[in-house]
Design a protein around this motif. Structure first.
Motif, mmCIF file in Angstrom:
data_model
loop_
_atom_site.group_PDB
_atom_site.id
_atom_site.type_symbol
_atom_site.label_atom_id
_atom_site.label_comp_id
_atom_site.label_asym_id
_atom_site.label_seq_id
_atom_site.Cartn_x
_atom_site.Cartn_y
_atom_site.Cartn_z
ATOM 1 N N ARG A 193 2.941 46.445 -16.799
ATOM 2 C CA ARG A 193 2.759 46.448 -18.255
ATOM 3 C C ARG A 193 1.281 46.442 -18.628
ATOM 4 N N GLU A 196 0.044 49.865 -18.054
ATOM 5 C CA GLU A 196 0.568 50.754 -19.094
ATOM 6 C C GLU A 196 -0.208 50.596 -20.392
ATOM 7 N N ASP A 197 -0.523 49.334 -20.746
ATOM 8 C CA ASP A 197 -1.334 49.106 -21.958
ATOM 9 C C ASP A 197 -2.720 49.729 -21.806
ATOM 10 N N GLN A 198 -3.321 49.577 -20.623
ATOM 11 C CA GLN A 198 -4.629 50.189 -20.391
ATOM 12 C C GLN A 198 -4.547 51.712 -20.488
ATOM 13 N N TYR A 199 -3.459 52.271 -19.989
ATOM 14 C CA TYR A 199 -3.293 53.727 -20.042
ATOM 15 C C TYR A 199 -3.199 54.221 -21.486
ATOM 16 N N TYR A 200 -2.351 53.562 -22.282
ATOM 17 C CA TYR A 200 -2.205 53.988 -23.670
ATOM 18 C C TYR A 200 -3.479 53.724 -24.470
ATOM 19 N N SER A 201 -4.198 52.621 -24.147
ATOM 20 C CA SER A 201 -5.461 52.359 -24.828
ATOM 21 C C SER A 201 -6.486 53.437 -24.500
ATOM 22 N N LEU A 203 -5.773 56.431 -23.584
ATOM 23 C CA LEU A 203 -5.295 57.663 -24.207
ATOM 24 C C LEU A 203 -5.683 57.715 -25.681
ATOM 25 N N ARG A 204 -5.537 56.563 -26.383
ATOM 26 C CA ARG A 204 -5.936 56.522 -27.794
ATOM 27 C C ARG A 204 -7.440 56.738 -27.940
ATOM 28 N N LYS A 205 -8.236 56.120 -27.058
ATOM 29 C CA LYS A 205 -9.680 56.308 -27.129
ATOM 30 C C LYS A 205 -10.055 57.769 -26.879
#
Length: 303
Positions: A193, A196-201, A203-205
């Motif tokens: 998890r 996954e949070d690092q990945y989505y963060s 991705l947003r950046k």
């Protein structure tokens, strides 16, 4: 340094003990943190069926990967060897001969045959000896049977307790293994998890950076087009000035081309000082007014 959350230490032990095939990957399903929904289960079943259809292996081919069973050894036991060969060749078992347990006389056609009567007499003597043996066993059972059954019952109880202890130990080991798997999978779930949070963060950046880059590129494009228009106007002004009679016609200045009327230098300086005075407060307004009066007097003297 701690081991990875999904590191299963018993993999090598299981392979060494022969419970796991050599060179085979060990994949542990994360059953405690990955719930299996009905839709996912149907999808997995479809993938398995498709793999089975495409696979060239048959069920018998999977058994070839297992180690060969050691051959049976029946040296000195011909009866066991014959029975093993019979079961191996899948032949039916021969029926038991119960004629020896009956006291039948010779058939009617052999009533006058001495050998037939001798065989019947031998069978009768064997049956009599068997009955005497049964009587002896019953007498021994009446005399020693109770103690023998008590000893056998005690032995069975001790054996039962041993099996129960072994069963409890196995259940405890299973529970301990399940707890370890749950702890490992919980730790792995937290790490997954987090990743996954690092990945989505990230991705947003990346999306924000991409949008900012696109905005800068658009602004640079507008500035380049504006610079091109200004350079084009300057070239046109130079060409008009070089033409004969070009000096008689007044050409618009760069400020007028950009929609801004030119002002005298003194007025521009006065407006700038007034704006600075408004921005700096009352004390600056007085200094700005004094500078404005001095500038106007200077302008009148020059006129």
């Amino acid at each position: 340094m701690t081991a990875p959350p999904l590191a299963l230490e018993y993999h090598g032990k299981a392979q060494a003990a022969g419970h796991w095939r050599k060179d085979q990957e060990l994949i542990d399903a994360l059953a405690y943190i990955d719930p299996l929904t009905p839709d996912v289960k149907q999808q997995v079943d479809r993938l398995i069926e498709e793999e089975m259809r495409r696979s060239k292996k048959r069920p018998a081919d999977y058994l070839k990967e297992l180690p060969i069973i050691a051959p049976a050894r029946f040296e000195g036991h011909p009866a066991l060897q014959r029975e093993y060969e019979r079961v191996r060749s899948m032949q039916p078992m021969q029926p038991l001969d119960v004629s020896r347990y009956r006291l039948d006389p010779p058939p009617q056609a052999k009533r006058n045959d001495i050998s037939a009567w001798a065989a019947a007499s031998d069978n009768a003597h064997a049956q009599l000896e068997h009955q005497m043996n049964r009587i002896t066993n019953l007498e021994l059972l009446l005399k020693y049977g109770a103690n023998a059954w008590r000893a056998q019952a005690s032995f069975d109880e001790a054996l039962l307790k041993q099996y129960e202890t072994t069963l409890q130990g196995l259940r405890k080991s299973i529970d301990q293994l399940n707890r370890e798997r749950k702890l490992q999978q919980s730790a792995a779930g937290a790490e997954l998890r987090k990743l996954e949070d690092q990945y989505y963060s990230a991705l947003r950046k990346n999306l924000e950076i991409s949008a900012a880059c696109q905005a800068v590129e658009d602004e640079m494009g507008l500035l380049e087009s504006r610079i091109q228009r200004i350079e084009l106007r300057q070239q046109q002004d130079q060409l008009q000035q070089q033409q004969p009679g070009g000096g008689t016609q007044q050409q618009p200045t760069a400020a007028e081309a950009n929609g801004v009327a030119e002002q005298p230098y003194g007025e521009q300086q006065q407006q700038q000082q007034e704006g600075n005075a408004l921005a700096n407060g009352p004390a600056s307004q007085e200094a700005a007014g004094t500078d404005a009066q001095a500038g106007s007097q200077q302008q009148q003297q020059q006129g």
